[in-house]
Design a protein around this motif. Sequence first.
Motif, PDB file in Angstrom:
ATOM      1  N   ILE A   7       0.814  -1.205   0.000  1.00 32.81           N
ATOM      2  CA  ILE A   7       0.000   0.000   0.000  1.00 32.81           C
ATOM      3  C   ILE A   7       0.854   1.264   0.000  1.00 32.81           C
ATOM      4  CG2 ILE A   7      -1.796   1.267   1.248  1.00 32.81           C
ATOM      5  CD1 ILE A   7      -2.663  -1.392  -0.174  1.00 32.81           C
ATOM      6  N   TYR A   8       1.911   1.288   0.740  1.00 32.94           N
ATOM      7  CA  TYR A   8       2.756   2.480   0.699  1.00 32.94           C
ATOM      8  C   TYR A   8       3.986   2.192  -0.154  1.00 32.94           C
ATOM      9  CZ  TYR A   8       5.662   0.281   4.293  1.00 32.94           C
ATOM     10  OH  TYR A   8       6.469  -0.582   4.994  1.00 32.94           O
ATOM     11  N   THR A   9       4.371   3.204  -0.937  1.00 36.95           N
ATOM     12  CA  THR A   9       5.505   3.041  -1.853  1.00 36.95           C
ATOM     13  C   THR A   9       6.605   4.068  -1.605  1.00 36.95           C
ATOM     14  OG1 THR A   9       4.502   4.517  -3.481  1.00 36.95           O
ATOM     15  CG2 THR A   9       3.996   2.144  -3.669  1.00 36.95           C
ATOM     16  N   ARG A  10       6.291   5.103  -0.861  1.00 36.37           N
ATOM     17  CA  ARG A  10       7.197   6.217  -0.577  1.00 36.37           C
ATOM     18  C   ARG A  10       7.464   7.100  -1.794  1.00 36.37           C
ATOM     19  NH1 ARG A  10      10.035   2.086   2.729  1.00 36.37           N
ATOM     20  NH2 ARG A  10       9.577   2.590   4.904  1.00 36.37           N
ATOM     21  N   THR A  11       6.864   6.780  -2.946  1.00 31.22           N
ATOM     22  CA  THR A  11       7.132   7.580  -4.149  1.00 31.22           C
ATOM     23  C   THR A  11       6.479   8.956  -4.088  1.00 31.22           C
ATOM     24  OG1 THR A  11       5.258   6.600  -5.310  1.00 31.22           O
ATOM     25  CG2 THR A  11       7.418   5.542  -5.610  1.00 31.22           C
ATOM     26  N   GLY A  12       5.521   9.146  -3.216  1.00 34.98           N
ATOM     27  CA  GLY A  12       4.851  10.434  -3.101  1.00 34.98           C
ATOM     28  C   GLY A  12       5.298  11.265  -1.925  1.00 34.98           C
ATOM     29  N   ASP A  13       6.341  10.835  -1.261  1.00 34.61           N
ATOM     30  CA  ASP A  13       6.777  11.517  -0.047  1.00 34.61           C
ATOM     31  C   ASP A  13       7.282  12.941  -0.284  1.00 34.61           C
ATOM     32  OD1 ASP A  13       6.093   9.252   1.328  1.00 34.61           O
ATOM     33  OD2 ASP A  13       8.150   8.626   1.786  1.00 34.61           O
ATOM     34  N   LYS A  14       7.603  13.268  -1.505  1.00 35.72           N
ATOM     35  CA  LYS A  14       8.099  14.622  -1.808  1.00 35.72           C
ATOM     36  C   LYS A  14       7.025  15.469  -2.477  1.00 35.72           C
ATOM     37  CE  LYS A  14      12.958  13.828  -1.696  1.00 35.72           C
ATOM     38  NZ  LYS A  14      13.642  12.617  -1.827  1.00 35.72           N
ATOM     39  N   GLY A  15       5.754  15.024  -2.377  1.00 36.38           N
ATOM     40  CA  GLY A  15       4.657  15.855  -2.867  1.00 36.38           C
ATOM     41  C   GLY A  15       4.272  15.648  -4.312  1.00 36.38           C
ATOM     42  N   THR A  16       4.712  14.548  -4.916  1.00 39.78           N
ATOM     43  CA  THR A  16       4.306  14.260  -6.292  1.00 39.78           C
ATOM     44  C   THR A  16       3.569  12.925  -6.336  1.00 39.78           C
ATOM     45  OG1 THR A  16       6.350  13.103  -6.886  1.00 39.78           O
ATOM     46  CG2 THR A  16       6.302  15.508  -7.245  1.00 39.78           C
ATOM     47  N   HIS A  28      -0.969  18.640  -5.866  1.00 35.08           N
ATOM     48  CA  HIS A  28      -1.972  19.694  -5.954  1.00 35.08           C
ATOM     49  C   HIS A  28      -2.243  20.093  -7.409  1.00 35.08           C
ATOM     50  CE1 HIS A  28       1.926  21.788  -5.653  1.00 35.08           C
ATOM     51  NE2 HIS A  28       1.387  22.613  -6.517  1.00 35.08           N
ATOM     52  N   ASP A  29      -1.749  19.321  -8.365  1.00 37.13           N
ATOM     53  CA  ASP A  29      -1.991  19.564  -9.784  1.00 37.13           C
ATOM     54  C   ASP A  29      -3.502  19.575 -10.063  1.00 37.13           C
ATOM     55  OD1 ASP A  29      -0.611  19.358 -12.657  1.00 37.13           O
ATOM     56  OD2 ASP A  29      -2.385  18.047 -12.670  1.00 37.13           O
TER      57      ASP A  29
END
Length: 190
Positions: A7-16, A28-29
């Motif tokens: 479920i968690y991938t850490r790929t979005g940890d920097k806001g993308t 926020h796109d």
Amino acid sequence: MVVLNKIYTRTGDKGTTALGNGDRVAKHDARVNAYGTSDELNAFVGVARLSAEGAMDDRLALIQNDLFDLGADLCRPDIASDAEAEYPPLRMVEAQVKRLEAEIDEMNSALSPLRSFVLPGGSALAAQLHVCRTVARRAERLATELSGHAEVNPVVITYLNRLSDWFFVASRVANNNGKDDVLWVPGANR
């Protein structure tokens, strides 16, 4: 086929986050806001289903599935390149809109014409359907905003427009076919 084993991938940890074509964009796109709001709407439909029974629950279940289709459509930009895609992207189709229209017409045929605006309320289900209606309108506004600078399947916008109408008519059905509607009385509290 969707496989969710982690479920968690850490790929979005920097806001993308990744779009359906693999492009990474800010969380926020405008596109993420549009399909995120359709997901929020889907959650509210799930809450409404807790109070729904029979045909109303069945119809709400179809809408939930449509909203996942709609989110899949919105998260995949570049409609023009659909034919070259390795896997054909899922797009909303006119038949989904036509189904809503047929259901609106069928539900509306049992209702008396309105002589005033309806306030959200009456039964618990009607109130929940009004919440769905307003979130559907917000999703529509965000989709039309996105379409001002990016390609959006026009059926998405039509579906959201029709869906908010569906929720309005369904809320009247949930209010004893409109008999228990709470009507606005202009200036009543002056």
